[in-house]
Enzyme design. Structure first.
Site, short mmCIF file in Angstrom:
data_model
loop_
_atom_site.label_atom_id
_atom_site.label_comp_id
_atom_site.label_asym_id
_atom_site.label_seq_id
_atom_site.Cartn_x
_atom_site.Cartn_y
_atom_site.Cartn_z
N HIS A 139 0.85 -1.19 0.00
CA HIS A 139 0.00 0.00 0.00
C HIS A 139 0.88 1.24 0.00
O HIS A 139 1.80 1.36 0.81
CB HIS A 139 -0.91 0.01 1.23
CG HIS A 139 -2.06 -0.94 1.13
ND1 HIS A 139 -3.09 -0.78 0.23
CD2 HIS A 139 -2.32 -2.09 1.81
CE1 HIS A 139 -3.95 -1.78 0.37
NE2 HIS A 139 -3.50 -2.60 1.30
N CYS A 181 -0.39 1.95 -5.15
CA CYS A 181 -1.03 3.22 -5.48
C CYS A 181 0.02 4.33 -5.52
O CYS A 181 0.99 4.31 -4.75
CB CYS A 181 -2.10 3.56 -4.44
SG CYS A 181 -3.48 2.39 -4.40
#
Length: 303
Positions: A139, A181
């Site tokens: 993440h 991301c």
């Protein structure tokens, strides 16, 4: 130490490259992040198939999803919802697992500043003639990547890690692939020379997973790594495919995010960075493929 892929083409400069190493990192804990372990294992199996020996691979998995009590297929990590492609078996050698996987540990491994008690097999034993392939997944936000939800590495810290490696003569050229991301944002501060990078998303974008497995209740792989898997399984050690070819293939794969490229040196870019100069061992060695010659030929025509 391993044998490099010095084939004199593209990215390889004669006389400067004679061994290849890979560092593959999944930074996520928790069951719902199953896909990040699966992502990492896609690239682990790719470099193994292409001949990089385990002693030249550092594998970091921040959680043991294969043995999680919620895993209805105990001891497995599957690549897709068909549950036909198991990425996890007894032949996998995990060097750092669970709570060992921190930003500090990663930086120490990359820069060679590990404690004396760390065994040789858990050290990145590179030198100025080493090509390094680095894959990370987890993440991320703008300018950071999480480690186990308790820790982060910033873009500045990552750039400093690469700079230390350069000053210490720990690589010849480095290829960095990041599936997270806002991946591109982790490239902006890199100044160390001879680094090319491919991110799964532009700086302002999220990366997206594939569909949820009904049996497991989690996403089994991310879009970018799923596309990469289709591309990489067709690679053979004599391939002339480049990082730019992988970028184009991912971009055509109807991903929700847009892959991003980066290069820190004008003379070393994605267009001349041969994948096999980083993902394979010596082309002189015989590589055992899981596909027939006909299948390899057909897949290469597709990519």
């Amino acid at each position: 130490s391993g044998n490099g892929s010095g084939n004199g083409q593209g990215a390889t400069v004669e006389g400067t490259h004679d061994n290849n190493f890979a560092v593959i990192v999944s930074t996520s804990m928790y069951w719902h992040n199953y896909r990040h372990a699966s992502n990492a294992l896609v690239f682990y199996h790719s470099v193994r198939r292409l001949g990089i020996p385990d002693e030249n691979i550092i594998l970091m998995l921040a959680d043991d999803h294969a043995c999680n009590e919620r895993n209805k297929e105990a001891g497995t990590i599957f690549l897709d919802n068909s549950h036909k492609h198991c990425n996890y078996d007894e032949n996998i050698s995990v060097d750092y697992r669970g709570t060992e996987v921190t930003a500090e540990t990663f930086i120490r491994v990359m820069t060679g500043r590990v404690k004396h008690s760390v065994s040789e097999s858990r050290r990145l034993r590179t030198n100025s003639k080493s090509n390094i392939f680095l894959y990370m997944t987890g993440h991320g936000g703008e300018d950071f990547l999480k480690f186990r939800d308790t820790d982060v590495i910033s873009g500045t810290e990552l750039a400093d890690t690469f700079l230390q490696m350069h000053h210490k003569g720990r690589y010849n050229r480095l290829m960095f692939v990041l599936d997270t991301c806002h991946a591109e944002s982790m490239f902006f501060r890199i100044t160390a020379p001879n680094i090319v990078a491919l991110g799964s998303s532009q700086a302002h974008e999220d990366s997206v997973g594939m569909s949820v497995s009904k049996k497991l209740g989690v996403v089994t792989v991310d879009e970018f790594t799923a596309a990469s898997h289709h591309f990489l399984r067709a690679l053979i050690p004599s391939s002339t495919k480049t990082l730019h070819d992988l970028f184009l293939f991912a971009r055509r794969s109807r991903m929700h995010s847009h892959p991003a490229l980066f290069s820190s040196s004008h003379n070393f870019t994605a267009a001349n960075a041969l994948l096999v100069d980083f993902l394979s061992s010596s082309p002189k060695e015989t590589i055992v493929s899981r596909f027939s010659d006909n299948e390899n030929s057909e897949m290469l025509q597709q990519v």
